[in-house]
Design a protein around this motif. Structure first.
Motif, PDB file in Angstrom:
ATOM      1  N   LEU A 244      56.175  45.857  30.195  1.00  0.00           N
ATOM      2  CA  LEU A 244      56.538  44.974  31.179  1.00  0.00           C
ATOM      3  C   LEU A 244      57.913  43.600  30.977  1.00  0.00           C
ATOM      4  N   LYS A 245      58.536  43.298  31.927  1.00  0.00           N
ATOM      5  CA  LYS A 245      59.543  42.832  31.944  1.00  0.00           C
ATOM      6  C   LYS A 245      59.131  41.073  31.407  1.00  0.00           C
ATOM      7  N   PRO A 246      59.761  40.673  30.475  1.00  0.00           N
ATOM      8  CA  PRO A 246      59.873  39.872  29.820  1.00  0.00           C
ATOM      9  C   PRO A 246      60.196  38.665  30.717  1.00  0.00           C
ATOM     10  N   GLY A 247      58.493  37.604  30.702  1.00  0.00           N
ATOM     11  CA  GLY A 247      59.202  36.500  31.512  1.00  0.00           C
ATOM     12  C   GLY A 247      58.451  36.818  32.887  1.00  0.00           C
ATOM     13  N   ALA A 248      57.513  37.892  32.721  1.00  0.00           N
ATOM     14  CA  ALA A 248      56.696  38.961  33.947  1.00  0.00           C
ATOM     15  C   ALA A 248      54.879  37.764  34.192  1.00  0.00           C
ATOM     16  N   ILE A 249      55.176  37.553  35.038  1.00  0.00           N
ATOM     17  CA  ILE A 249      53.059  36.796  35.260  1.00  0.00           C
ATOM     18  C   ILE A 249      52.734  38.264  35.668  1.00  0.00           C
ATOM     19  N   LEU A 250      51.382  38.188  35.225  1.00  0.00           N
ATOM     20  CA  LEU A 250      50.690  39.187  36.431  1.00  0.00           C
ATOM     21  C   LEU A 250      49.905  38.408  36.390  1.00  0.00           C
ATOM     22  N   THR A 251      48.629  39.149  37.298  1.00  0.00           N
ATOM     23  CA  THR A 251      47.499  38.431  38.094  1.00  0.00           C
ATOM     24  C   THR A 251      46.183  39.145  38.085  1.00  0.00           C
ATOM     25  N   ASP A 252      45.414  39.246  38.463  1.00  0.00           N
ATOM     26  CA  ASP A 252      44.593  40.094  38.604  1.00  0.00           C
ATOM     27  C   ASP A 252      43.792  40.110  40.192  1.00  0.00           C
ATOM     28  N   VAL A 253      42.872  40.791  40.407  1.00  0.00           N
ATOM     29  CA  VAL A 253      41.709  40.232  41.680  1.00  0.00           C
ATOM     30  C   VAL A 253      39.606  40.987  41.284  1.00  0.00           C
ATOM     31  N   THR A 254      40.335  40.585  39.709  1.00  0.00           N
ATOM     32  CA  THR A 254      38.159  41.037  39.290  1.00  0.00           C
ATOM     33  C   THR A 254      37.651  40.240  39.496  1.00  0.00           C
ATOM     34  N   GLY A 255      36.674  40.999  39.738  1.00  0.00           N
ATOM     35  CA  GLY A 255      34.955  39.351  40.042  1.00  0.00           C
ATOM     36  C   GLY A 255      34.617  39.058  39.325  1.00  0.00           C
ATOM     37  N   VAL A 256      34.752  39.336  38.157  1.00  0.00           N
ATOM     38  CA  VAL A 256      34.598  39.140  36.467  1.00  0.00           C
ATOM     39  C   VAL A 256      35.542  38.183  35.676  1.00  0.00           C
ATOM     40  N   LYS A 257      35.496  37.200  35.239  1.00  0.00           N
ATOM     41  CA  LYS A 257      36.755  36.501  34.590  1.00  0.00           C
ATOM     42  C   LYS A 257      36.267  36.438  32.900  1.00  0.00           C
ATOM     43  N   THR A 258      35.005  36.178  33.018  1.00  0.00           N
ATOM     44  CA  THR A 258      35.216  35.832  31.252  1.00  0.00           C
ATOM     45  C   THR A 258      35.335  36.755  30.429  1.00  0.00           C
ATOM     46  N   SER A 259      34.728  38.121  30.628  1.00  0.00           N
ATOM     47  CA  SER A 259      34.986  38.695  30.247  1.00  0.00           C
ATOM     48  C   SER A 259      36.379  39.641  29.852  1.00  0.00           C
ATOM     49  N   ILE A 260      36.969  39.585  30.385  1.00  0.00           N
ATOM     50  CA  ILE A 260      38.525  39.899  30.503  1.00  0.00           C
ATOM     51  C   ILE A 260      40.009  39.012  30.885  1.00  0.00           C
ATOM     52  N   VAL A 261      39.518  37.944  30.936  1.00  0.00           N
ATOM     53  CA  VAL A 261      40.446  37.088  30.724  1.00  0.00           C
ATOM     54  C   VAL A 261      41.057  36.906  29.332  1.00  0.00           C
ATOM     55  N   TYR A 262      40.070  36.628  27.906  1.00  0.00           N
ATOM     56  CA  TYR A 262      40.319  36.270  27.098  1.00  0.00           C
ATOM     57  C   TYR A 262      40.472  37.516  26.652  1.00  0.00           C
ATOM     58  N   ARG A 263      40.380  38.466  26.473  1.00  0.00           N
ATOM     59  CA  ARG A 263      40.140  40.222  26.051  1.00  0.00           C
ATOM     60  C   ARG A 263      41.969  40.018  26.536  1.00  0.00           C
ATOM     61  N   VAL A 264      42.769  40.304  27.532  1.00  0.00           N
ATOM     62  CA  VAL A 264      43.808  40.494  27.773  1.00  0.00           C
ATOM     63  C   VAL A 264      44.888  39.742  27.504  1.00  0.00           C
TER      64      VAL A 264
END
Lengths: 285, 285
Positions: free
Chosen positions: A89-109
């Motif tokens: 990934l490029k330094p400074g890149a912003i990532l986002t997602d479309v996942t339908g669940v959040k708690t189990s994804i966001v903190y881990r990522v």
């Protein structure tokens, strides 16, 4: 970073939702690339002007050039992808997602992510009962919610960027929730609803049912056509929240059943009156 | 009797469904009168050319003149009406209804009815979440089923007449079921569906829910706006059949819940695959 015509956007996973982002962003003049598993999705997208370029490989050059990366993958695939490929990934890149669940994804990522890139999770609450980029043009966003679920790890600038993305995509309402509040609401309004539709379609094998159904039943079971791989994964990744909603439903369903068994008209009517009042609140929006 | 332009049709109860019959039949050139409780419904119907004449009284002359009488009343009101007023009916008159339950109605009406008139029960499976003759024009019949539920007490001629009526009204499909088969199907596709919508709207009081719902949830809960007097009566009058369907649903719902609690992806996926296949059968019609 501000969202501008110079922002290089990369979609990872060009399915129904990834494709819908690509279509909307290309229309607004952005440069949109993609990495996706299937060459035929890329061919379709290129032929229809949905992307500028695409590859089935995890191409370090492409990744090193992307300012904004949108992940439109199944939850577990998304987690592995980050683990395996974040070094490109490029330094400074912003990532986002479309996942339908959040708690189990966001903190881990966020826990595993390099400190020089930032992940702002989002859930575009649009979708269809069909799949693939070929159906992306049919994703309706003009009445749909775009929910951003920031955490303490996020910067106000990156959150603002992803909210701006929701607006650029044309969503009717862009809002913020904590991952936990998001998962509670989604367990109720989306996952429980899908459970009901699935159970309704499988609890009874009356013959020739389709000859006697009205529109109510068809509306109720539209979402019973369901992608079992994606939804079973979403259910498991939001298990505690969904089990809680299923239990609330079971208790109230038993209450209605018992009222009927006892000819208790008053309890039935009280529930129906409350139901009517609450449903009306939806239409007044 | 054949349905012809000379057939004098009387609607008893000019609400949503009674009004929809009047509108369709007037358009086809039939003479349509009505007896209904509210003068304002009559005024509206006369002003809009929906009926030829109407009265709030049980008028013996009007009844003695009607060849075909359509009852569009709540189940219990319908039963009392027959008991109290059947002496005024024209010898040879054919009666029908629009009631959403059959077993608990049909046999009782036929048992108490004069031998020189005949009742052929029918259920027009159209409807809306709004009420009154003012909304009758919005009742959509072109995709709806019209189910006739004859018994051994009926003559083939009268059954044919009521099936012809369903066709004249413009229903997409006119079919025959026994009262018992009708009630089983209706308990499942209509009453259970309404139960689910009501329970879904009342099992959880999450705040600002309306800000986060997608179209799936709105579709699913459209019928949660419900007339509590009519539906509680319909539920009770079809109690055993509905309880059976509710119990089938509860068992299958518990199966999905337990699969989720145990991370049993295979059971969840099996249910979702079956659900998808069954739902697809609906769209292929």
């Amino acid at each position: 970073m501000e969202l501008s015509q110079n922002t290089k956007i990369l979609i990872v996973g060009l399915g129904l939702m990834g494709g819908s982002y690509a279509i909307a962003l290309k229309k607004k003049g952005y440069s949109v690339g993609c990495i996706t598993r299937s060459q035929s999705s890329i061919d379709y997208a290129l032929a229809n002007g949905i992307i500028d370029y695409g590859t089935t490989e995890v191409d370090p050059t492409l990744l090193g050039d992307a300012d904004l990366v949108v992940f439109s993958l199944y939850p577990r695939v998304f987690l592995s992808w980050i683990e395996e490929n974040q070094q490109y990934l490029k330094p400074g890149a912003i990532l986002t997602d479309v996942t339908g669940v959040k708690t189990s994804i966001v903190y881990r990522v966020q826990a595993m992510l390099r400190p020089d890139v930032e992940f702002v999770a989002a859930h575009p609450m649009a979708g269809r009962e069909v799949y693939g980029v070929e159906n992306s043009a049919g994703v309706k966003v003009d009445e749909a919610n775009f929910i951003v679920t920031p955490t303490k790890a996020n910067t106000p600038e990156a959150v603002a960027l992803i909210k701006r993305l929701g607006e650029e995509l044309g969503y009717a309402r862009v809002s913020e929730l904590t991952p936990e509040a998001h998962d509670e609401i989604v367990a109720f309004v989306s996952q429980l609803a899908h459970c009901l539709a699935v159970v309704l379609m499988t609890c009874n094998d009356l013959e020739h049912l389709e000859d006697y159904t009205g529109n109510s039943f068809r509306d109720l079971t539209r979402i019973a056509h369901i992608n079992e791989d994606m939804w079973s994964e979403l259910f498991v990744m939001n298990r505690e929240a969904l089990l809680h909603q299923m239990d609330l439903f079971t208790d109230q369903f038993a209450r209605l059943r018992d009222a009927l068994a006892q000819n208790d008209m008053e309890t039935m009517k009280t529930m129906m009156r409350l139901s009517t009042v609450r449903r009306d609140a939806f239409d007044k929006k």
